[in-house]
Design an enzyme around this catalytic site. Sequence first.
Site, short mmCIF file in Angstrom:
data_model
loop_
_atom_site.label_atom_id
_atom_site.label_comp_id
_atom_site.label_asym_id
_atom_site.label_seq_id
_atom_site.Cartn_x
_atom_site.Cartn_y
_atom_site.Cartn_z
N SER A 167 0.83 -1.20 0.00
CA SER A 167 0.00 0.00 0.00
C SER A 167 0.87 1.26 0.00
O SER A 167 0.52 2.25 -0.63
CB SER A 167 -0.96 0.00 1.18
N GLU A 168 2.03 1.21 0.71
CA GLU A 168 2.99 2.31 0.62
C GLU A 168 4.42 1.82 0.78
O GLU A 168 4.67 0.80 1.44
CB GLU A 168 2.71 3.38 1.69
N THR A 169 5.32 2.56 0.17
CA THR A 169 6.76 2.36 0.30
C THR A 169 7.35 3.72 0.66
O THR A 169 6.97 4.75 0.08
CB THR A 169 7.37 1.85 -1.01
#
Length: 305
Positions: free
Chosen positions: A46-48
């Site tokens: 979903s996020e990096t």
Amino acid sequence: MKTLHYTLVDVFTNKPFGGNQLAVFKDDGTLPTELMQKIARELNLSETVFIRPSRNNTADKELRIFTPQIELPIAGHPTVGAAYVLGNEQINSLTQGENKVVFETGVGDITVQIYKDNNGISSVEMTQKTPEFGPVYEDIERVAELLSLSPDDIERNIPVQTVSTGVPFLFIPIRTLAAMEKIKLRTDIWEQSFRVDSNTEHIFTFTSETMNEASTVHSRMFAPAMGIAEDPATGNASGPLGAYLVEHSVVSSSKQTYHIRSEQGIEMGRPSFIDVTVTKRAEQYEQVKISGNCVTIGSGQLVIE
């Protein structure tokens, strides 16, 4: 060839395989934006987040945060997770109790507190921006269609409204836990009626019925505009959620400080728990904080030409 190392952590949980997954890269500041976006798309979390040298004198580090599709100016679980990795991998430099790190972000400097006890890091707390209350969405039937629910499933005593502490979310109150479990986001309705306005494109649903006795609300978040069908833990929405609950008297307090716990990700098999603290005096929101813990789940490397 260049080898990039990253740490994989689960955020807003104290158990492996819960919370929200996050890849944390320590970057020397040389990676171009296009490559960081490609890396986020490749990992498909979903996020990096990329921890980089700060460009100003007021912050310790800069954060660049990417979903598989877009860069975000700020996000909760990458900020908490980045602070955890910095503290955990330099554990000897932390003192007992409270430790502070300041991150440069797309919405300005954000302060994060890392709390350490005899067992290591016990909690990470992020201070968010002052909440901004946006428009009320009046078409309840369209909201119900969006979620594949009946209009009777939408709580009518409080509004469907946008609130932001950096990224706007549309908060939709649901009457029951049973209705929450039935939600299926209709992307056709979202494309037609919600994506067209930045105030309504990120959808956050909640109910006061919970699965865990210690929780205040049970939550689900949908953000197809970010490339996230459903998010197991959304820190950047949880601060505004707390402000919404205070503003509309869903929660009460004998003092000016309100303590809220949001459970999220349970339908996805990734239980997450986000603690929210809201301080409001008269009509002024003085402070909004979110907190939780993290678990290191692994590490990896990418080889880039």
